[in-house]
Design an enzyme around this catalytic site. Sequence first.
Site, PDB file in Angstrom:
ATOM      1  N   LYS A  64     -13.588  -0.627   5.263  1.00  0.00           N
ATOM      2  CA  LYS A  64     -14.144  -1.374   4.115  1.00  0.00           C
ATOM      3  C   LYS A  64     -15.219  -2.354   4.553  1.00  0.00           C
ATOM      4  O   LYS A  64     -16.316  -2.371   3.999  1.00  0.00           O
ATOM      5  CB  LYS A  64     -13.054  -2.177   3.418  1.00  0.00           C
ATOM      6  CG  LYS A  64     -11.766  -1.504   2.876  1.00  0.00           C
ATOM      7  CD  LYS A  64     -11.547  -0.099   3.076  1.00  0.00           C
ATOM      8  CE  LYS A  64     -10.154   0.386   2.931  1.00  0.00           C
ATOM      9  NZ  LYS A  64      -9.817   1.063   1.724  1.00  0.00           N
ATOM     10  N   TRP A  99       0.855  -1.193   0.000  1.00  0.00           N
ATOM     11  CA  TRP A  99       0.000   0.000   0.000  1.00  0.00           C
ATOM     12  C   TRP A  99       0.892   1.244   0.000  1.00  0.00           C
ATOM     13  O   TRP A  99       1.840   1.326   0.790  1.00  0.00           O
ATOM     14  CB  TRP A  99      -0.906  -0.028   1.225  1.00  0.00           C
ATOM     15  CG  TRP A  99      -1.795   1.184   1.345  1.00  0.00           C
ATOM     16  CD1 TRP A  99      -2.440   1.841   0.339  1.00  0.00           C
ATOM     17  CD2 TRP A  99      -2.125   1.866   2.550  1.00  0.00           C
ATOM     18  NE1 TRP A  99      -3.167   2.891   0.847  1.00  0.00           N
ATOM     19  CE2 TRP A  99      -2.990   2.930   2.188  1.00  0.00           C
ATOM     20  CE3 TRP A  99      -1.796   1.684   3.898  1.00  0.00           C
ATOM     21  CZ2 TRP A  99      -3.514   3.818   3.148  1.00  0.00           C
ATOM     22  CZ3 TRP A  99      -2.326   2.545   4.843  1.00  0.00           C
ATOM     23  CH2 TRP A  99      -3.175   3.608   4.458  1.00  0.00           C
ATOM     24  N   ASP A 138      -1.405  -6.085   8.900  1.00  0.00           N
ATOM     25  CA  ASP A 138      -2.300  -4.997   8.509  1.00  0.00           C
ATOM     26  C   ASP A 138      -3.579  -5.672   8.008  1.00  0.00           C
ATOM     27  O   ASP A 138      -3.595  -6.269   6.933  1.00  0.00           O
ATOM     28  CB  ASP A 138      -1.654  -4.154   7.392  1.00  0.00           C
ATOM     29  CG  ASP A 138      -2.562  -3.005   6.979  1.00  0.00           C
ATOM     30  OD1 ASP A 138      -2.197  -2.222   6.091  1.00  0.00           O
ATOM     31  OD2 ASP A 138      -3.667  -2.877   7.560  1.00  0.00           O
TER      32      ASP A 138
HETATM   33  C1  LIG Z   1      -3.690  -2.341   3.085  1.00  0.00           C
HETATM   34  C2  LIG Z   1      -4.353  -1.127   3.654  1.00  0.00           C
HETATM   35  N1  LIG Z   1      -4.116  -0.828   4.962  1.00  0.00           N
HETATM   36  C3  LIG Z   1      -4.685   0.257   5.536  1.00  0.00           C
HETATM   37  C4  LIG Z   1      -5.529   1.089   4.814  1.00  0.00           C
HETATM   38  C5  LIG Z   1      -6.073   2.268   5.583  1.00  0.00           C
HETATM   39  O1  LIG Z   1      -7.399   2.452   5.513  1.00  0.00           O
HETATM   40  P1  LIG Z   1      -8.120   3.252   6.692  1.00  0.00           P
HETATM   41  O2  LIG Z   1      -7.116   4.150   7.358  1.00  0.00           O
HETATM   42  O3  LIG Z   1      -9.217   3.996   6.016  1.00  0.00           O
HETATM   43  O4  LIG Z   1      -8.618   2.211   7.650  1.00  0.00           O
HETATM   44  C6  LIG Z   1      -5.807   0.833   3.435  1.00  0.00           C
HETATM   45  C7  LIG Z   1      -6.705   1.743   2.597  1.00  0.00           C
HETATM   46  N2  LIG Z   1      -6.210   1.987   1.259  1.00  0.00           N
HETATM   47  C8  LIG Z   1      -7.112   2.463   0.188  1.00  0.00           C
HETATM   48  O5  LIG Z   1      -8.283   1.685   0.253  1.00  0.00           O
HETATM   49  C9  LIG Z   1      -6.502   2.327  -1.175  1.00  0.00           C
HETATM   50  O6  LIG Z   1      -5.412   1.804  -1.286  1.00  0.00           O
HETATM   51  O7  LIG Z   1      -7.175   2.788  -2.130  1.00  0.00           O
HETATM   52  C10 LIG Z   1      -7.499   3.906   0.307  1.00  0.00           C
HETATM   53  O8  LIG Z   1      -8.033   4.231   1.494  1.00  0.00           O
HETATM   54  C11 LIG Z   1      -6.401   4.868  -0.031  1.00  0.00           C
HETATM   55  O9  LIG Z   1      -5.278   4.504  -0.057  1.00  0.00           O
HETATM   56  O10 LIG Z   1      -6.730   6.041  -0.289  1.00  0.00           O
HETATM   57  C12 LIG Z   1      -5.213  -0.308   2.867  1.00  0.00           C
HETATM   58  O11 LIG Z   1      -5.463  -0.614   1.581  1.00  0.00           O
END
Ligand SMILES: Cc1ncc(COP(=O)(O)O)c(CN[C@](O)(C(=O)O)[C@@H](O)C(=O)O)c1O
Length: 401
Positions: A250, A133, A214
């Site tokens: 999600k 990510w 994660d």
């Molecule tokens: C592997 C992973 N870990 C943690 C998070 C953090 O998510 P939150 O802080 O909202 O709980 C994301 C979200 N990543 C994305 O879905 C994505 O890769 O598109 C998106 O939110 C982003 O990066 O903008 C993720 O893909």
Amino acid sequence: NSILSSVLPAPEDPVLSVIFACRDDPSPVKLNLSAGTYRTEEGKPLVLDVVRRAEQQLANDLSRDKEYLPLNGLPEFNKLSTKLILGDDSPALKENRVVTTQCLSGTGSLRVGAEFLATHNKESVIFVPNPTWGNHPRIFTLAGLSVQYFRYYDPKSRGLDFKGMLEDLGAAPPGAIVVLQACAHNPTGVDPTFEQWEKIRRLVRSKSLLPFFDSAYQGFASGSLDADAQAVRMFVADGGECLIAQSYAKNMGLYGERIGSLTIVCTSEDVAKKVENQVLLVVRPMYLTPPIHGASIVATILKNSDMYNDWTIELKGMADRIISMRQQLYAALEARGTPGDWSHIIKHIGMFTFTGLSEEQVRLMAKEYHIYMTYDGRISMASLSSKTVPQLADAIHAVVT
Ligand SMILES: Cc1ncc(COP(=O)(O)O)c(CN[C@](O)(C(=O)O)[C@@H](O)C(=O)O)c1O
């Protein structure tokens, strides 16, 4: 004279820059496949029905107030969130050696965990998958850890570079931290098999590495909360230490509520007590205490068996719709005789798939076909619908032919 005029322009974010480019595209047929957010068949964001009911219940409960939560968050949420990932019968829970802190969703959980480790873990090297990510390297670097990569994705097979992964982890220094995405790997959609997870676990333990899971997609990948927690539970079952960042963005559609948790599994209750107090020293100067609403929604759903069951049904619905998009896109490319092997689209799991398109093909998709994905060729299957699959298949067919 301005003090701030010396501020330099920020480098573009790999995910956000594509979202902005799509937003600015006037085409009526534009398709945004870059954001990791679920969309319905009608292309709309989804607020789960069970979440609406939980919020109704909360709004009607006049005994609730807006007092500060404890530094580590809503106690009921922490208890229920930990059981969700570790399982009700987790030995670590029974032996009282688990520390859970409600944090600002997955990102906040990763950051608090990283800051804690940067202070208390003697080895400051953290290994992340290549690729991972886009936010991972920045979170860990800013927390004071030094980021290194281990081989993960094999572009040739479009699968796991298992041999490379084991070699790189085998060469890591004792005490090094290893980031493992629990399921639905972002951005590749490639997960280790059960057997491969067991080999990874044995290597991590034999090399005294510290796993940092994660878990941002539990239940969202396979549709089963237990299946998607299997890798985590294998490690916890062996009695060793690990950290786990959880997100409800999600799987409960609570993106904007910023609700998640950091769980630290220790080897004894005595160690857990010390860890718990040290984590609070990270949280207090960072944001004092976490927000109450998202935690209350999650706790309301998890503690009520009917609502929990309703949630699992809606969760499976989202996972199934994504799997159906995979099957439809694969069938559409096969029907067109699009050159290349596209079977990875149905082998990959979770929200994302690496199409295998090159950066210049990705730019062509945006410029000529108004279809937007991240430059690494990642598409969010959740942003597709039966209506838009043909449009995407036509565009892929055009750029690869
Ligand atoms: C592997 C992973 N870990 C943690 C998070 C953090 O998510 P939150 O802080 O909202 O709980 C994301 C979200 N990543 C994305 O879905 C994505 O890769 O598109 C998106 O939110 C982003 O990066 O903008 C993720 O893909």
